[in-house]
Design a protein around this motif. Structure first.
Motif, mmCIF file in Angstrom:
data_model
loop_
_atom_site.group_PDB
_atom_site.id
_atom_site.type_symbol
_atom_site.label_atom_id
_atom_site.label_comp_id
_atom_site.label_asym_id
_atom_site.label_seq_id
_atom_site.Cartn_x
_atom_site.Cartn_y
_atom_site.Cartn_z
ATOM 1 N N ILE A 176 -8.167 -2.376 -1.775
ATOM 2 C CA ILE A 176 -7.226 -2.727 -0.609
ATOM 3 C C ILE A 176 -5.710 -1.432 -1.187
ATOM 4 N N HIS A 177 -5.947 -1.194 -2.735
ATOM 5 C CA HIS A 177 -4.673 -0.677 -2.873
ATOM 6 C C HIS A 177 -5.694 0.697 -3.706
ATOM 7 N N THR B 164 -1.341 -4.425 5.669
ATOM 8 C CA THR B 164 -2.594 -5.151 5.427
ATOM 9 C C THR B 164 -3.152 -7.153 5.544
ATOM 10 N N ASN B 165 -1.251 -7.123 5.847
ATOM 11 C CA ASN B 165 -1.159 -8.546 5.156
ATOM 12 C C ASN B 165 -1.717 -9.291 6.288
ATOM 13 N N THR C 42 -5.199 0.470 9.040
ATOM 14 C CA THR C 42 -5.967 -0.628 7.637
ATOM 15 C C THR C 42 -6.911 -0.646 7.145
ATOM 16 N N HIS C 43 -6.799 -0.725 5.725
ATOM 17 C CA HIS C 43 -8.292 -0.638 4.982
ATOM 18 C C HIS C 43 -8.107 -1.561 4.410
ATOM 19 N N ALA C 44 -8.648 -3.166 4.741
ATOM 20 C CA ALA C 44 -8.467 -4.090 3.558
ATOM 21 C C ALA C 44 -9.764 -5.217 4.330
ATOM 22 N N THR D 3 0.954 -1.278 0.276
ATOM 23 C CA THR D 3 0.467 -0.121 0.336
ATOM 24 C C THR D 3 1.062 0.994 0.089
ATOM 25 N N GLN E 29 -8.713 -6.950 10.136
ATOM 26 C CA GLN E 29 -8.839 -5.565 9.869
ATOM 27 C C GLN E 29 -9.068 -5.119 11.160
ATOM 28 N N ASN F 266 -8.499 4.420 7.614
ATOM 29 C CA ASN F 266 -9.215 3.430 7.468
ATOM 30 C C ASN F 266 -11.336 4.061 7.610
#
Length: 666
Positions: free
Chosen positions: A642-643, A571-572, A597-599, A520, A604, A627
């Motif tokens: 996500i990205h 993110t991961n 994080t926004h995932a 990201t 999350q 987020n």
């Protein structure tokens, strides 16, 4: 004694439970059990021991091995549960998540031909493809490798026994192959690169299997179970030794990770050796550890380990892909997945592994249905029964066929677009990083040179000049000169960036800031560079916060960590409070900025809660809630949600500048 030879060793089933537990938790909660993948090596050791024992018995009693019979038996054992899982998963994906069927035909074909490990090695999947369309059948690599070992070792062992004959020489050769395999793993592994080649390779994973085979040569079960007369002192020593071995194995499972150099250059091998020794102790019937691993619930679960293995990975992947911000997370999410794995595994074990499916769908089964339908008096009920049976019997196979037909293959355009955008965004920044570091080095060099020059000049002036005290007139003259210099060098004003106030633009332009994160960060780096021209960057695809301490420490040691450091991680996967605090500690007294994080993944909410807690518990840490800012703005993100896309990257850079001005410009 013949009965003892073929008696089931329940403690081995208990050991299987330990292995599958590690493998499952490695995927459900990798930041807690980063080395859970080592359970696979325990499976390999157990499988090799039992196979070699069986081969040895056959050679001793019959003088030969019926290879085709062995292969057929292993095929039936492995293929049944695999095909059942593939049938149901493809049917499910066809109706609910067809995007995940991408390249499934090749994956399934390599699975049922037991070549999946090499297929994955030769057809490396990019990070973004794995994130957007993960391979639901990726775990079939282990089934492939265990079948390969079975066939290869049956041939090799038979050859050694027939040609070499001497047990001592056979043991030496096997031990030599163990070392060759371990060395191959160490040599072929390249730090900082994808470890797929050494992790999935038949040659590089052979040492664990061969250690199990070596155990069968040194400690054949027929010999082990005869040793009943251990003294109390001997049993206590075995208890202590087993405890140390088990503790060391658990320690490695909680501390090794799948990206560390030490894992592939000794870590997995050490674990395999420890597991082999513990396995021998567990075989001894009169010892504490034999009784402990014969605990009935562990045995019951261990007997189902293969069916659990078949289902844990699809359940984990599908749960993550279906997850949203409102999904089950944390402990609740893990418990839900465990229950689902247990249920599906139990059905697979009962219907497939115990071969009850043939009874259910056998001739008597269909005859019973026919008679039931024939003698139904009510035509409506008769029709409904027929429709229900036909639906159940045909729905899944038909869905499976249409799923395979519908599955896409080849290049994924969305994945390609994301990868290209990030490559374009991030490729030029390495040069900028190098230039900024060179500037800092040149400044330091110039300063050191000036100091050295001053020292030389002072030496020439003599002691009288050194002791001379400046008068008030000299001080005033110096102050006037400094004032004149300042008047001649007005402060640089940064150009105002559209979307920011002059104050925000100026603050961002003058801020000595570094960014450390995952993909990201790579996606947004070009826009961040425009807003923060003094910024330095370190982004890596797939970077996990839980595994970033060494790379962040190297980032700091290289001089790239400036006064303010932004961490864009999470993110991961999830992480623990200790792990995020460890990163903050590495950064010392610098201003640390955590970005939420926004995932749409199960972790999350947990990730963002941990980031918030860390910001609240450290005086030098602030939180930027990306987020919250991006929620409701799907037009800022690529299709993976996500990205950030180019528009979203621009908005993120502006948002971060506003937030940092408000938080840090005091």
């Amino acid at each position: 004694m013949e009965q003892q030879k073929h008696k089931r060793v329940y403690a081995i089933d208990g050991l299987r439970f330990l292995a599958i537990l590690g493998v499952i938790f490695y995927h459900l909660s990798p930041y807690l059990v980063p080395g859970g993948f080592l359970g696979v090596d325990l499976f390999l050791i157990i499988s090799a021991y039992l196979l070699t024992t069986s081969l040895k018995r056959s050679l001793d009693s019959k003088g030969q091995i019926h290879l085709m019979t062995l292969v057929k038996k292993r095929l039936l054992r492995l293929l049944g549960p695999m095909l059942w899982m593939v049938l149901l998963v493809v049917s499910y994906l066809f109706w609910l998540q067809p995007v995940l069927l991408h390249d499934s035909r090749a994956s399934i074909l390599s699975g049922i031909t037991f070549t999946n490990n090499w297929w994955q090695i030769l057809n490396g999947i990019s990070y973004f493809e794995a994130a957007m369309t993960p391979n639901v059948f990726g775990h079939l690599w282990y089934i492939a490798i265990i079948f390969q070992f079975t066939v290869i070792w049956a041939i090799v062992y038979t050859f050694l026994v027939k040609v070499i004959q001497k047990d001592t020489v056979i043991k030496v050769i096997t031990a030599g192959l163990v070392l060759v395999s371990a060395i191959l793993m160490a040599v072929l592994f390249k730090a900082g690169t994808d470890p797929t080649r050494v992790y999935y390779g038949t040659d590089t994973r052979a040492f664990s299997f061969l250690l199990g085979a070596l155990l069968a040569m040194f400690f054949p079960y027929e010999w082990v179970i005869q040793k009943h007369n251990y003294t109390k002192a001997q049993r206590q020593k075995l208890l202590l030794f087993g405890t140390v071995l088990l503790a060391a194995m658990v320690y490695l499972m909680f501390n090794l990770n799948d990206a560390a150099t030490i894992t592939y250059r000794g870590g997995i091998f050490v674990y395999a050796v420890l597991s082999s020794l513990l396995f021998v102790i567990i075989l001894l019937p009169t010892t504490f550890w034999h009784r402990a691993f014969s605990f009935k619930p562990m045995v019951w679960l261990g007997q189902r380990s293969y069916s659990y293995y078949m289902w844990y990975y699809p359940v984990s992947i599908l749960f993550q892909q279906q997850a949203t911000a409102k999904s089950l997370s944390g402990v609740t999410g893990i418990v839900f997945q465990l229950v689902l794995i247990a249920m599906l595994g139990e059905v697979s074990y009962v219907l497939i592994e115990r071969q009850m499916l043939t009874k259910i769908f056998g001739r008597s089964f269909w005859r019973a249905i026919y008679i039931n339908l024939k003698h139904s008096r009510n035509k409506t009920i008769k029709i409904l029964k027929g429709v229900l049976i036909a639906t159940v019997m045909l729905f899944i196979p038909v869905s499976f066929i249409f799923g395979l037909i519908d599955a896409s293959s080849g290049e994924n355009k969305t994945v390609t677009d994301i990868a290209k955008s990030i490559e374009d965004s991030y490729s030029s920044l390495n040069k900028n990083n190098a230039k900024e570091i060179d500037k800092e080095t040149d400044k330091k060099s110039d300063t050191d040179s000036a100091k050295d020059s001053d020292k030389e000049n002072n030496k020439d002036k003599g002691t009288d000049q050194e002791n001379k005290q400046p008068n008030d007139s000299d001080k005033n003259n110096d102050q006037e000169k400094d004032s004149e210099k300042e008047d001649k060098q007005p402060a640089e004003e940064a150009p105002t960036i559209e979307g920011l106030t002059p104050e925000e633009s100026q603050f961002a332009a003058n801020l000595a800031i570094s960014f450390f994160g995952d993909s990201t960060l790579q996606a947004t780096a070009a826009n961040l560079q425009e807003v923060f021209p003094k910024a330095l960057f370190d982004g890596q695809q797939g970077r996990q916060l839980s595994q970033s301490q060494d790379s962040l420490r190297a980032f700091v040691d290289s001089g790239k960590a400036l006064d303010t450091v932004v961490l864009m991680l999470g993110t991961n996967g999830g992480f623990s409070t200790e792990q995020i605090n460890g990163l903050i500690e590495i950064l010392g007294n610098r201003e640390v900025v955590l970005v939420t994080t926004h995932a749409p993944r199960s972790w999350q909410n947990e990730v963002n809660e941990r980031l918030t807690e860390a910001a609240n518990s450290h005086a030098n840490v602030v939180l930027v809630d990306w987020n919250a800012a991006v929620s409701g703005h799907d037009d800022w993100l690529y299709d993976d949600h996500i990205h950030p896309n180019p528009n979203g990257s621009h908005e993120f850079a502006l948002y971060l500048a506003r937030q940092l001005t408000a938080l840090l410009d005091k």
